[in-house]
Design an enzyme around this catalytic site. Structure first.
Site, PDB file in Angstrom:
ATOM      1  N   ARG A   1       9.647  19.244 -23.243  1.00  0.00           N
ATOM      2  CA  ARG A   1      10.323  18.678 -22.226  1.00  0.00           C
ATOM      3  C   ARG A   1      11.375  17.878 -22.733  1.00  0.00           C
ATOM      4  NH1 ARG A   1       5.931  15.478 -18.640  1.00  0.00           N
ATOM      5  NH2 ARG A   1       5.541  14.335 -20.907  1.00  0.00           N
TER       6      ARG A   1
ATOM      7  N   TYR B   1       3.278  20.301 -23.632  1.00  0.00           N
ATOM      8  CA  TYR B   1       4.753  20.331 -23.720  1.00  0.00           C
ATOM      9  C   TYR B   1       5.125  20.246 -25.229  1.00  0.00           C
ATOM     10  CZ  TYR B   1       4.279  19.469 -18.857  1.00  0.00           C
ATOM     11  OH  TYR B   1       4.052  19.588 -17.108  1.00  0.00           O
TER      12      TYR B   1
ATOM     13  N   ALA C   1       6.029  -2.068  -8.260  1.00  0.00           N
ATOM     14  CA  ALA C   1       7.104  -1.595  -8.845  1.00  0.00           C
ATOM     15  C   ALA C   1       7.016  -0.039  -8.460  1.00  0.00           C
ATOM     16  CB  ALA C   1       7.409  -1.856 -10.153  1.00  0.00           C
TER      17      ALA C   1
ATOM     18  N   LEU D   1       0.726  -1.178   0.103  1.00  0.00           N
ATOM     19  CA  LEU D   1      -0.048   0.096  -0.045  1.00  0.00           C
ATOM     20  C   LEU D   1       0.629   1.187   0.234  1.00  0.00           C
ATOM     21  CD1 LEU D   1      -3.106  -1.018   2.384  1.00  0.00           C
ATOM     22  CD2 LEU D   1      -2.806  -1.246  -0.158  1.00  0.00           C
TER      23      LEU D   1
ATOM     24  N   TYR E   1      14.269   4.195 -14.253  1.00  0.00           N
ATOM     25  CA  TYR E   1      12.863   3.434 -14.482  1.00  0.00           C
ATOM     26  C   TYR E   1      12.804   2.362 -15.661  1.00  0.00           C
ATOM     27  CZ  TYR E   1       8.071   2.235 -15.481  1.00  0.00           C
ATOM     28  OH  TYR E   1       6.899   1.446 -15.788  1.00  0.00           O
TER      29      TYR E   1
HETATM   30  N1  LIG Z   1       0.388   2.840 -15.528  1.00  0.00           N
HETATM   31  C1  LIG Z   1       0.855   2.739 -16.730  1.00  0.00           C
HETATM   32  O1  LIG Z   1       0.608   3.359 -17.858  1.00  0.00           O
HETATM   33  C2  LIG Z   1       2.303   1.528 -17.019  1.00  0.00           C
HETATM   34  C3  LIG Z   1       2.815   1.547 -18.123  1.00  0.00           C
HETATM   35  C4  LIG Z   1       3.754   0.522 -18.326  1.00  0.00           C
HETATM   36  C5  LIG Z   1       4.183  -0.091 -17.366  1.00  0.00           C
HETATM   37  N2  LIG Z   1       3.379  -0.145 -15.903  1.00  0.00           N
HETATM   38  C6  LIG Z   1       3.829  -1.029 -14.973  1.00  0.00           C
HETATM   39  O2  LIG Z   1       2.790  -1.666 -14.264  1.00  0.00           O
HETATM   40  C7  LIG Z   1       2.816  -1.928 -13.176  1.00  0.00           C
HETATM   41  C8  LIG Z   1       1.552  -1.139 -12.366  1.00  0.00           C
HETATM   42  O3  LIG Z   1       1.535   0.056 -12.808  1.00  0.00           O
HETATM   43  P1  LIG Z   1       0.318   0.919 -11.907  1.00  0.00           P
HETATM   44  O4  LIG Z   1       0.062   2.119 -12.859  1.00  0.00           O
HETATM   45  O5  LIG Z   1      -0.895   0.196 -11.606  1.00  0.00           O
HETATM   46  O6  LIG Z   1       1.195   1.420 -10.887  1.00  0.00           O
HETATM   47  P2  LIG Z   1       0.541   1.664  -9.284  1.00  0.00           P
HETATM   48  O7  LIG Z   1       1.700   2.492  -8.564  1.00  0.00           O
HETATM   49  O8  LIG Z   1      -0.964   2.018  -9.210  1.00  0.00           O
HETATM   50  O9  LIG Z   1       0.510   0.197  -8.729  1.00  0.00           O
HETATM   51  C9  LIG Z   1       1.755  -0.396  -8.107  1.00  0.00           C
HETATM   52  C10 LIG Z   1       1.301  -1.225  -6.877  1.00  0.00           C
HETATM   53  O10 LIG Z   1       2.490  -1.813  -6.170  1.00  0.00           O
HETATM   54  C11 LIG Z   1       2.498  -1.636  -4.920  1.00  0.00           C
HETATM   55  N3  LIG Z   1       3.964  -1.666  -4.446  1.00  0.00           N
HETATM   56  C12 LIG Z   1       4.935  -0.696  -5.150  1.00  0.00           C
HETATM   57  N4  LIG Z   1       6.192  -1.225  -4.475  1.00  0.00           N
HETATM   58  C13 LIG Z   1       5.981  -2.464  -3.479  1.00  0.00           C
HETATM   59  C14 LIG Z   1       6.580  -3.221  -2.868  1.00  0.00           C
HETATM   60  N5  LIG Z   1       7.949  -3.256  -2.832  1.00  0.00           N
HETATM   61  N6  LIG Z   1       6.053  -4.289  -2.265  1.00  0.00           N
HETATM   62  C15 LIG Z   1       4.701  -4.649  -2.299  1.00  0.00           C
HETATM   63  N7  LIG Z   1       3.697  -3.597  -3.040  1.00  0.00           N
HETATM   64  C16 LIG Z   1       4.689  -2.882  -3.787  1.00  0.00           C
HETATM   65  C17 LIG Z   1       1.847  -0.251  -4.819  1.00  0.00           C
HETATM   66  O11 LIG Z   1       1.446  -0.024  -3.323  1.00  0.00           O
HETATM   67  C18 LIG Z   1       0.860  -0.270  -5.704  1.00  0.00           C
HETATM   68  O12 LIG Z   1      -0.191  -0.469  -5.324  1.00  0.00           O
HETATM   69  C19 LIG Z   1       4.087  -1.227 -12.598  1.00  0.00           C
HETATM   70  O13 LIG Z   1       5.308  -2.224 -12.676  1.00  0.00           O
HETATM   71  C20 LIG Z   1       4.554  -0.300 -13.820  1.00  0.00           C
HETATM   72  O14 LIG Z   1       5.993   0.099 -13.937  1.00  0.00           O
HETATM   73  C21 LIG Z   1       2.288   0.634 -16.013  1.00  0.00           C
END
Ligand SMILES: NC(=O)c1ccc[n+]([C@@H]2O[C@H](COP(=O)([O-])OP(=O)(O)OC[C@H]3O[C@@H](n4cnc5c(N)ncnc54)[C@H](O)[C@@H]3O)[C@@H](O)[C@H]2O)c1
Length: 324
Positions: free
Chosen positions: A277, A204, A73, A31, A139
């Site tokens: 940017r 941007y 992540a 969380l 990242y």
């Molecule tokens: N949102 C996008 O457009 C997008 C695009 C490409 C890749 N991603 C990848 O998809 C994944 C999910 O993205 P999202 O937008 O849902 O992100 P988000 O931040 O909404 O969800 C990530 C979740 O992981 C949890 N978390 C983070 N580190 C943790 C840890 N060490 N232990 C336990 N829980 C942990 C956070 O509390 C959060 O609930 C990520 O790995 C992100 O890099 C997302």
């Protein structure tokens, strides 16, 4: 199925799709960014971090986990540049704790949320899986490092993986939507402006060599992404794979996103045009031909209006986000 990051934006919808497909799911999330209300009520919930190897092992064993979908992540590009240590610790070091716990508990399947940021500034569009990877920020680099670990862990320990590389997840289901703090994604930012929570949207640069001068990006509906994660599980019985997930085609310009949001919401969205940017490529669009051909994935929400409309619907029904 264990869903790390299952209380986050994409993880909440992945869990929903797993449950629809008849799987039992366990959400594992500390969380740090997620929301308790985003963890699916029919999934077991473990509040713990990836760096907690003992809890990971206990969870894998107690729930007899067959496969892991690993979304947890840190994922803010700008933050990763000023705080690379956080990104290496969370996305690589803590990620390895997960892989080691899987190895110790004989769990040998993982679907990994990678990112199209592994490509950096691609030489051609749309980007294909065989194109060179050259991340331009920590990242993307840490996600690529974890992909590398997956490759070697497969060779040595037989853990099969599917790495899904995507750019911009967007949209919502009736129950689960996007609530990030800070919000860095264009569609929620534009909708926050439509809802009056922001004074304006900053563009941007509008002097790029694109249809209307603004940058072109790739948006995939979060439900289509989530289904790809469920589908990717099926390949792991036989082999590992890397797949792009994108809208392909021409992508959408920033102005097209704003226009779609104006149409969907019927509201004015004030714009301010600022400078470019640094490091923003003019076009970033991923080809999804490989996953379409090999796994039969096909996006069901292809129109930008549908994607934006679903995000707006969730915002309207959750005016205070998950706190409502
Ligand atoms: N949102 C996008 O457009 C997008 C695009 C490409 C890749 N991603 C990848 O998809 C994944 C999910 O993205 P999202 O937008 O849902 O992100 P988000 O931040 O909404 O969800 C990530 C979740 O992981 C949890 N978390 C983070 N580190 C943790 C840890 N060490 N232990 C336990 N829980 C942990 C956070 O509390 C959060 O609930 C990520 O790995 C992100 O890099 C997302």
């Amino acid at each position: 199925m264990l869903v790390t990051g299952g209380a986050g934006y994409i993880g909440s919808v992945v869990t929903e799709e797993l449950i629809v497909a008849g799987h039992a799911a366990v959400v594992y999330d500390d969380l740090s960014k997620g929301h308790r209300g985003a963890a699916h009520p029919e999934a077991a919930f473990v509040e713990a971090g990836l760096d907690d190897g003992a809890t990971l092992r206990r969870t894998l064993e107690a729930h007899r986990i067959e496969a892991v979908i690993h979304l947890a992540a840190s994922s803010l590009v700008g933050e990763s540049v000023v705080e690379p240590s956080k990104y290496y610790r969370n996305n690589v070091v803590a990620g390895l704790k997960l892989l080691d716990a899987m190895r110790e508990c004989a769990v040998r399947r993982i679907v990994f949320s990678s990112t199209a940021a592994v490509y950096g500034e691609p030489e051609k569009q749309p980007v294909e899986e065989t194109d060179a990877t050259s991340p331009t920020n920590p990242y993307g680099q840490t996600k690529l490092a974890f992909e590398g670990a997956l490759r070697w862990y497969e060779g040595a320990y037989g853990i099969r993986y599917a790495a899904l590389r995507y750019f911009n997840a967007a949209g919502a289901t009736t129950r689960f939507g996007e609530q990030h703090d800070p919000e860095t994604h264009l569609i929620p930012i534009v909708l926050q402006a439509a809802a009056g929570h922001r004074t304006h949207v900053e563009i941007y640069g509008e002097d790029y060599a694109t249809r209307d001068g603004t940058c072109v990006r790739d948006y995939v509906h979060v439900v289509d992404l989530a289904r790809a994660h469920v589908l990717a599980l099926s390949v792991l019985g036989e082999r590992s794979a890397v797949y792009n997930l994108g809208c392909g085609g021409d992508g959408y310009t920033v102005r097209e996103v704003v226009e779609a949001a104006r149409e969907v919401t019927g509201r004015d969205i004030p714009l301010k045009v600022g400078a470019r940017r640094a490091g923003d490529p003019s076009v970033l669009v991923a080809s999804s031909e490989k996953i379409k051909k090999e796994l039969g994935w096909s996006p069901q929400f292809e129109s930008l209006r549908e994607i934006v409309g679903s995000a707006w619907g969730w915002m309207q029904s959750h005016p205070n986000g998950y706190e409502s």
